[in-house]
Scaffold this active site. Structure first.
Site, PDB file in Angstrom:
ATOM      1  N   GLU A 106      28.664  40.684 -33.789  1.00 27.31           N
ATOM      2  CA  GLU A 106      28.600  39.433 -34.542  1.00 27.31           C
ATOM      3  C   GLU A 106      28.074  39.575 -35.966  1.00 27.31           C
ATOM      4  O   GLU A 106      27.255  38.766 -36.408  1.00 27.31           O
ATOM      5  CB  GLU A 106      27.724  38.457 -33.758  1.00 27.31           C
ATOM      6  CG  GLU A 106      26.226  38.841 -33.641  1.00 27.31           C
ATOM      7  CD  GLU A 106      25.875  39.707 -32.436  1.00 27.31           C
ATOM      8  OE1 GLU A 106      26.766  40.443 -31.953  1.00 27.31           O
ATOM      9  OE2 GLU A 106      24.717  39.654 -31.989  1.00 27.31           O
ATOM     10  N   HIS A 148      32.910  34.245 -28.414  1.00 27.59           N
ATOM     11  CA  HIS A 148      31.578  34.804 -28.198  1.00 27.59           C
ATOM     12  C   HIS A 148      30.928  35.213 -29.530  1.00 27.59           C
ATOM     13  O   HIS A 148      29.816  34.789 -29.844  1.00 27.59           O
ATOM     14  CB  HIS A 148      31.672  36.001 -27.244  1.00 27.59           C
ATOM     15  CG  HIS A 148      30.359  36.668 -26.986  1.00 27.59           C
ATOM     16  ND1 HIS A 148      29.582  36.394 -25.877  1.00 27.59           N
ATOM     17  CD2 HIS A 148      29.668  37.601 -27.691  1.00 27.59           C
ATOM     18  CE1 HIS A 148      28.483  37.124 -25.919  1.00 27.59           C
ATOM     19  NE2 HIS A 148      28.509  37.875 -27.017  1.00 27.59           N
ATOM     20  N   GLU A 149      31.641  36.011 -30.305  1.00 30.33           N
ATOM     21  CA  GLU A 149      31.048  36.498 -31.561  1.00 30.33           C
ATOM     22  C   GLU A 149      30.832  35.349 -32.543  1.00 30.33           C
ATOM     23  O   GLU A 149      29.833  35.317 -33.264  1.00 30.33           O
ATOM     24  CB  GLU A 149      31.898  37.610 -32.182  1.00 30.33           C
ATOM     25  CG  GLU A 149      32.193  38.803 -31.261  1.00 30.33           C
ATOM     26  CD  GLU A 149      30.980  39.384 -30.549  1.00 30.33           C
ATOM     27  OE1 GLU A 149      29.846  39.251 -31.046  1.00 30.33           O
ATOM     28  OE2 GLU A 149      31.165  39.972 -29.456  1.00 30.33           O
ATOM     29  N   HIS A 153      27.661  33.492 -31.760  1.00 31.89           N
ATOM     30  CA  HIS A 153      26.453  34.164 -32.273  1.00 31.89           C
ATOM     31  C   HIS A 153      26.060  33.660 -33.666  1.00 31.89           C
ATOM     32  O   HIS A 153      24.918  33.857 -34.082  1.00 31.89           O
ATOM     33  CB  HIS A 153      26.676  35.667 -32.353  1.00 31.89           C
ATOM     34  CG  HIS A 153      26.350  36.423 -31.099  1.00 31.89           C
ATOM     35  ND1 HIS A 153      25.109  36.353 -30.481  1.00 31.89           N
ATOM     36  CD2 HIS A 153      27.079  37.313 -30.367  1.00 31.89           C
ATOM     37  CE1 HIS A 153      25.115  37.166 -29.415  1.00 31.89           C
ATOM     38  NE2 HIS A 153      26.295  37.748 -29.319  1.00 31.89           N
ATOM     39  N   GLU A 183      22.007  36.721 -26.142  1.00 33.51           N
ATOM     40  CA  GLU A 183      23.260  36.872 -25.391  1.00 33.51           C
ATOM     41  C   GLU A 183      23.497  35.781 -24.351  1.00 33.51           C
ATOM     42  O   GLU A 183      24.631  35.334 -24.170  1.00 33.51           O
ATOM     43  CB  GLU A 183      23.345  38.263 -24.758  1.00 33.51           C
ATOM     44  CG  GLU A 183      23.355  39.404 -25.783  1.00 33.51           C
ATOM     45  CD  GLU A 183      24.519  39.354 -26.785  1.00 33.51           C
ATOM     46  OE1 GLU A 183      25.510  38.668 -26.514  1.00 33.51           O
ATOM     47  OE2 GLU A 183      24.400  40.015 -27.848  1.00 33.51           O
ATOM     48  N   ASP A 218      18.877  49.577 -25.412  1.00 31.43           N
ATOM     49  CA  ASP A 218      20.177  49.564 -24.730  1.00 31.43           C
ATOM     50  C   ASP A 218      20.046  49.280 -23.233  1.00 31.43           C
ATOM     51  O   ASP A 218      20.964  48.747 -22.614  1.00 31.43           O
ATOM     52  CB  ASP A 218      20.815  50.957 -24.855  1.00 31.43           C
ATOM     53  CG  ASP A 218      22.003  50.917 -25.783  1.00 31.43           C
ATOM     54  OD1 ASP A 218      22.036  50.020 -26.639  1.00 31.43           O
ATOM     55  OD2 ASP A 218      22.883  51.783 -25.631  1.00 31.43           O
ATOM     56  N   TYR A 269      23.087  38.585 -20.410  1.00 35.07           N
ATOM     57  CA  TYR A 269      24.296  37.818 -20.705  1.00 35.07           C
ATOM     58  C   TYR A 269      24.521  36.707 -19.683  1.00 35.07           C
ATOM     59  O   TYR A 269      24.636  35.541 -20.009  1.00 35.07           O
ATOM     60  CB  TYR A 269      25.530  38.738 -20.694  1.00 35.07           C
ATOM     61  CG  TYR A 269      25.647  39.633 -21.910  1.00 35.07           C
ATOM     62  CD1 TYR A 269      24.898  40.793 -22.007  1.00 35.07           C
ATOM     63  CD2 TYR A 269      26.507  39.316 -22.960  1.00 35.07           C
ATOM     64  CE1 TYR A 269      25.015  41.634 -23.114  1.00 35.07           C
ATOM     65  CE2 TYR A 269      26.625  40.152 -24.071  1.00 35.07           C
ATOM     66  CZ  TYR A 269      25.885  41.305 -24.138  1.00 35.07           C
ATOM     67  OH  TYR A 269      25.998  42.119 -25.227  1.00 35.07           O
TER      68      TYR A 269
HETATM   69  N1  BES Z   1      25.816  41.740 -29.910  1.00 37.64           N
HETATM   70  C1  BES Z   1      26.667  42.208 -28.878  1.00 37.64           C
HETATM   71  C2  BES Z   1      26.902  43.688 -28.913  1.00 37.64           C
HETATM   72  C3  BES Z   1      25.657  44.546 -28.822  1.00 37.64           C
HETATM   73  C4  BES Z   1      24.589  44.187 -28.018  1.00 37.64           C
HETATM   74  C5  BES Z   1      25.597  45.719 -29.514  1.00 37.64           C
HETATM   75  C6  BES Z   1      23.458  45.007 -27.961  1.00 37.64           C
HETATM   76  C7  BES Z   1      24.491  46.524 -29.452  1.00 37.64           C
HETATM   77  C8  BES Z   1      23.409  46.165 -28.675  1.00 37.64           C
HETATM   78  C9  BES Z   1      28.023  41.480 -28.901  1.00 37.64           C
HETATM   79  O1  BES Z   1      27.928  40.147 -29.261  1.00 37.64           O
HETATM   80  C10 BES Z   1      28.550  41.484 -27.493  1.00 37.64           C
HETATM   81  O2  BES Z   1      27.903  40.940 -26.649  1.00 37.64           O
HETATM   82  N2  BES Z   1      29.716  42.079 -27.279  1.00 37.64           N
HETATM   83  C11 BES Z   1      30.356  42.146 -25.981  1.00 37.64           C
HETATM   84  C12 BES Z   1      31.474  41.157 -25.887  1.00 37.64           C
HETATM   85  C13 BES Z   1      31.182  39.843 -25.271  1.00 37.64           C
HETATM   86  C14 BES Z   1      32.442  39.027 -25.129  1.00 37.64           C
HETATM   87  C15 BES Z   1      30.414  39.886 -23.977  1.00 37.64           C
HETATM   88  C16 BES Z   1      30.980  43.504 -25.831  1.00 37.64           C
HETATM   89  O3  BES Z   1      31.059  44.236 -26.830  1.00 37.64           O
HETATM   90  O4  BES Z   1      31.392  43.841 -24.741  1.00 37.64           O
HETATM   91 ZN    ZN Z   2      26.995  39.000 -27.758  1.00 34.37          ZN
END
Ligand code: BES
Ligand code: ZN
Length: 622
Positions: free
Chosen positions: A296, A320-321, A324, A343, A398, A406
């Site tokens: 995002e 989703h993005e 954010h 999330e 991570d 989520y």
């Molecule tokens: N912000 C996240 C990606 C992220 C989280 C990167 C933690 C690094 C550390 C992004 O918004 C996200 O949640 N992406 C998901 C997609 C979403 C539709 C659930 C993904 O990349 O799978």
């Molecule tokens: Zn996200």
């Protein structure tokens, strides 16, 4: 260079001696001193805070380095304190004050997993704010940055670079206070090769110029994990009056078609929770090694090309993005322990956008897939980390990136909505985003705000601090997917697979129906069952990444040979961790699978981003 760390250590042991002499347990000093430390940062924003960052740098594809200076404008709450920055593997050339005076600094030994940091002695001045200029260069292995050769891009003609800063990788390309609790505005002036275009999480150019110099402004204050840069042979096309798409030439048209509903999504979002505060909303489709579905970055979502299904069925990721832009970018988790505030709120908001644009029948299918995924994950995690508020100190942030943040987060908010009613709940959320805009939020801060604004007679702690799924879990009902589950069951227990498969009425099935079907089948299937499915539905040939992923899990379990070339091409052709991790994990369950995984990984690894590489290295280590 004066070693301030040493002085600090000496005075600390002096205090310990005195403390011991006067009978205080010396052990008390450690936790006391550490209480000020943030879980994943060297920064001490209680003493000094970055207010603005200006980046002036050159992007060099030959040396794989970004080199230049970061000028930090500081607010000093404690005029005696040093500036404690995060840095991880940066080569520091000099640190100066605004008038060119060299400042002493040191780089303490790396704290576990968070980089060495950079501690700068600030001039003793009363004038505020202070500016500090760090001249530095990144190294070719900077974890945030992926340098792609032309062959690793989609169009295969020009090199490409992109960054991924979340959670704690911004420090590998910019010296900063790399904690989501600090916000700064930023500007940048970048020199890139003349045949490439640079874009950032800021105001952006829409076409190349002939100087290779691009300037950027982000006038709203943002946390460091939203710093982002991409450089490549990019083209732009508008899809709405404040939205558009960047991509390599061959991807552009398809991308613009897929994102046709973006403007409707923005409008739906604004109607729910207030104005979009970032001016433009653009999306860049990166080469397929991008390790996430989406990121995002403000004003410019970074996205994987694997959502370009050709039927707009995977655009929930855009919702989703986009969401954010409120949950996360406007009201930001204070630390990575509060990640669910980013999330969980975003999945909730994403669902509401999807419902508004595509209807409840559709969004409930998504909710059901989410629920199933969450239940699987809870079983897998056993009791570990299944509460919303995490304690990730000393661990990689991570680790918190599971469906708990989520999807347990999502269902927590959905439960609250169902308890108080949509009208009250929406008013509450709108007010929440407004009141705390451009601020950070802790889990406790949210709970306090919740309790003082809404009367909810539920055990909140069961959701936030306890393991598993509480009994106040919402119920998801979707006739669409019930039909699918019945079909999957009939197929699993039936004795004539090809006859059963050819009987299914799947004409109106969407990607989500297929995902549910594939996930509900009882794996491993027999060779006959696999062949019947593949013959009837052509799964091996599917161009849809979500369907391919689910099918390949069955393929590995059944050791279905005809799809092995597809498995190989899927694992080498894209680097999205969400797809790679389950497939490699499934492969290593058997000896022959493990050998195959290693063979594929040898070819694939050089094309993966460090985020995915780290995860797969771990799975394949002996
Ligand atoms: N912000 C996240 C990606 C992220 C989280 C990167 C933690 C690094 C550390 C992004 O918004 C996200 O949640 N992406 C998901 C997609 C979403 C539709 C659930 C993904 O990349 O799978
Ligand atoms: Zn996200």
């Amino acid at each position: 260079m004066q070693d301030r760390f040493f002085t600090h250590a000496v005075s600390r042991s002096l205090i310990m001696v005195i403390a011991f002499a006067i009978g205080i347990l010396p052990i008390a000093i450690g936790p006391l001193a550490e209480a000020q430390q943030l879980p994943h940062s060297h920064a001490r924003p209680d003493q000094v805070k970055i207010k603005h960052l200006h980046l002036d740098a050159k992007v060099n594809f030959d040396t794989k380095r970004i080199s230049g200076s970061a000028t930090l404008t500081l607010f000093r709450a404690d005029p005696q304190a040093k500036l404690q920055l995060d840095s991880d593997g940066l080569e520091i050339r000099s640190v100066k004050s605004e008038n060119g005076q060299a400042l002493t600094y040191n780089q303490p030994t790396a704290r576990q997993g968070i980089g060495e940091g950079l501690a700068v002695d600030l001039p003793v001045v009363t004038k505020k704010p202070t500016k500090v200029i760090v001249e530095y260069s990144t190294t070719p292995t900077a974890a945030a940055v992926q340098w792609l050769s032309p062959e690793q891009t989609t169009d295969k003609k020009h090199p490409f670079l992109f960054t991924q800063s979340q959670a704690i990788l911004a420090r590998t390309w910019v010296p900063c206070q790399d904690t989501p609790g600090v916000r700064m505005t930023y500007s940048a002036k970048l020199l890139v090769p003349k045949d490439l275009l640079a874009v950032m999480s800021a105001s952006n150019p829409q076409k190349k110029n002939d100087t290779g110099v691009y300037e950027f402004q982000m006038k709203q204050p943002i946390p460091s994990y939203l710093l982002a840069l991409a450089v490549g042979d990019l083209k732009f096309v508008g899809v709405g009056n404040r939205s558009g798409v960047y991509a390599e030439r061959s991807v552009l048209k398809k991308a613009a078609w897929e994102l046709a509903d973006t403007e409707r999504m923005i409008e739906a979002a604004e109607k729910l929770y207030g104005p979009y505060r970032w001016d433009r909303y653009d999306v860049i489709f990166l080469p397929s090694s991008f390790p996430f579905g989406g990121m995002e970055n403000p004003r410019l979502t970074f996205a994987t090309p694997t959502i370009l299904a050709g039927d707009r069925s995977l655009v929930a990721l855009i919702a989703h993005e986009l969401a954010h832009s409120w949950s996360g970018n406007l009201v930001t988790n204070a630390t990575w322990n509060d990640f669910w505030l980013n999330e969980g709120f975003t999945v909730y908001f994403e669902q509401r956008i999807m419902e508004a644009v595509y209807g409840r029948r559709y969004s409930e299918m998504l909710a059901k897939l989410t629920l199933d995924g969450l239940q699987r994950e809870v079983l897998q995690l056993k009791k570990r980390d299944t509460w919303l508020k995490l304690d990730l100190a000393g661990r990689n942030p991570d680790d918190g990136m599971t469906s708990i943040a989520y999807d347990k987060g999502y269902f927590f908010l959905r439960m609250l909505e169902e308890k108080v009613g949509r009208e009250q709940w929406d008013a509450f959320l709108k007010h929440y985003f407004d009141k705390f805009a451009f601020q950070s939020m802790t889990t406790e801060g949210f709970l306090k705000h919740l309790k003082s604004n809404l009367t909810v007679d539920v055990d909140l702690d069961a959701w936030v601090y306890s393991a598993g799924l509480p009994d106040t879990m919402p119920v998801v009902k979707t006739e669409e997917l019930e039909k699918v589950a019945a079909a999957a069951k009939a197929f699993t227990v039936g004795t004539k697979p090809s006859a059963i498969a050819s009987d299914f009425n799947t004409a109106d099935w969407t990607t989500h129906h297929w995902n549910h079907f594939l996930r509900t089948l009882k794996s491993p299937l027999s060779a006959e069952q696999m062949t019947a499915l593949d013959t009837q539905f052509k799964f091996t040939e599917s161009g849809n990444s979500e369907i391919t992923h689910d099918w390949l899990l069955l393929v590995i379990a059944a050791d279905y040979q005809p799809a092995m070339p597809k498995l190989k091409s899927f694992l080498t052709g894209q680097g999205r961790r969400k797809f790679l991790e389950p497939l490699y994990t499934k492969l290593v369950e058997t000896e022959s699978g493990k050998a195959l995984a290693k063979e594929i990984y040898t070819i694939a690894r050089p094309s993966y981003h460090s985020v995915s590489r780290d995860t797969i290295d771990e799975i394949l280590k002996d």
